[in-house]
Design an enzyme around this catalytic site. Structure first.
Site, mmCIF file in Angstrom:
data_model
loop_
_atom_site.group_PDB
_atom_site.id
_atom_site.type_symbol
_atom_site.label_atom_id
_atom_site.label_comp_id
_atom_site.label_asym_id
_atom_site.label_seq_id
_atom_site.Cartn_x
_atom_site.Cartn_y
_atom_site.Cartn_z
ATOM 1 N N TYR A 135 -0.471 -20.837 -21.591
ATOM 2 C CA TYR A 135 -0.682 -19.670 -20.608
ATOM 3 C C TYR A 135 0.048 -19.075 -20.368
ATOM 4 O O TYR A 135 1.366 -19.032 -20.080
ATOM 5 C CB TYR A 135 -0.972 -21.304 -19.147
ATOM 6 C CG TYR A 135 -1.551 -20.506 -18.526
ATOM 7 C CD1 TYR A 135 -1.862 -19.211 -17.894
ATOM 8 C CD2 TYR A 135 -1.480 -20.971 -16.900
ATOM 9 C CE1 TYR A 135 -2.884 -18.578 -17.053
ATOM 10 C CE2 TYR A 135 -1.968 -20.524 -14.983
ATOM 11 C CZ TYR A 135 -2.200 -19.398 -15.705
ATOM 12 O OH TYR A 135 -3.550 -18.864 -13.781
ATOM 13 N N LYS A 156 -4.399 -19.283 -22.991
ATOM 14 C CA LYS A 156 -5.099 -18.974 -21.834
ATOM 15 C C LYS A 156 -4.496 -17.370 -21.074
ATOM 16 O O LYS A 156 -2.800 -17.351 -20.709
ATOM 17 C CB LYS A 156 -5.047 -20.276 -20.946
ATOM 18 C CG LYS A 156 -5.315 -20.559 -19.239
ATOM 19 C CD LYS A 156 -5.751 -21.029 -18.638
ATOM 20 C CE LYS A 156 -6.109 -21.099 -17.760
ATOM 21 N NZ LYS A 156 -5.721 -21.990 -16.271
#
Length: 313
Positions: A143, A168
């Protein structure tokens, strides 16, 4: 070891991604019964995967035992129907401990949140992710946001780690994301690698991300208004931009403007929405605060407006 009869995680991640909240009882403990109900309803409603104990699930506020209990309860509620991905964060040493707990609880993969507090250079970030990959047999999604934003060359280097299956994006720099996608196409053309829109209220940027080929995203709205979230998702992937724009104008843009009225509302307003829909998931733990009553009232009005828009389409 993971069950090799089950398709790889990268092949199982599709559809709308559900990030459940973590319910707390009046005494402050985790209410696992409510959590199982919340997750079970979400999966039955059509979620493509469940990401447990991540940002919306207040990962930052859970100790190791609570975290493992949350992931294990989620796995039980999901019952193999869709993948379960668990959040891990903090520094490298603690991230490894959380990863081990997630593995023991039955998670299918890990969402690696940015390291705690420090700002590291690219080499340090890569060493952090590589150390975590070496410590677990679970697949990792990195992420990127805040203090962990990667360059295209760093993403290509990450992709050389077989367990890192995707990134992400939580920073919203489309120029950067386009360059990352281009670098992966040219420098790792045979490597399957997933890209996710991880911005808060990701639907608001769904058209922009779709334009560069990113259609996987997490939906906080799915926690409290799955009918609206699924209708938007169908319209976005199906190219029904009239429905997309109607929901953007009448529901999602006002929701983002409401979310921006308070710090931490990306979590606490979502929990308020779940309570409005009839499931008592409690409030948020410190240092977050619950939203002001007026903002909860406005959220209820927005949900009703979103459903009216669906009825009109």
């Amino acid at each position: 070891m993971p069950d090799r009869a089950v398709p790889p995680l990268a092949d199982r991640l599709h559809g709308l991604l559900f990030f459940p909240v973590t319910p707390f009882a009046p005494d402050g403990s985790i209410d696992l019964d409510v959590l199982r109900a919340h997750v079970g309803t979400g999966v039955a409603g059509g979620a493509g995967a469940v990401f447990a104990a991540c940002g919306t699930g207040e990962y930052h506020a859970l100790d190791l035992d609570e975290y493992e209990a949350v992931v294990a309860a989620t796995v039980v509620a999901v019952d193999g129907r869709v993948p379960v991905v668990a959040g891990v964060g903090h520094g490298t040493a603690l991230a490894k401990q959380f990863a081990a707990r997630a593995r023991r609880a039955g998670a299918d993969g890990l969402l690696v949140l940015p390291p705690y507090l420090v700002s590291a250079d690219q080499d340090g970030l890569l060493r952090h992710f590589a150390a975590l990959a070496a410590a677990t047999d679970l697949d990792l999604i990195v992420y990127q946001r805040d203090n962990a934003v990667l360059t295209p060359s760093s993403v290509v280097a990450l992709a050389r780690l077989p367990q890192v299956i995707g990134i992400k994006d939580g920073c919203g720099d489309l120029d950067l994301m386009q360059r990352i996608i281009s670098a992966m196409r040219t420098e790792a053309p045979d490597r399957r690698f997933l890209f996710f829109n991880g911005l808060p209220t990701a639907e608001l940027t769904g058209l922009a991300y779709r334009g560069i080929g990113i259609t996987l995203y997490s939906s906080a709205v799915y926690c409290f208004a799955p009918d609206i979230a699924l209708a938007f998702h169908r319209a976005l992937l199906g190219g029904d931009d009239a429905v997309v724009n109607a929901l953007l104008d009448g529901f999602y843009r006002p929701l983002v403007e409401l979310r921006n009225q308070g710090r931490g509302y990306a979590v606490s307003l979502v929990k308020a929405g779940v309570r409005l829909e009839g499931l008592d998931v409690g409030g948020v733990r410190p240092p977050l605060s619950d939203p002001a009553p007026q903002h909860v009232k406005e959220l209820a009005e927005l949900i009703a407006r979103g459903r009216a828009l669906l009825a009109g389409n």
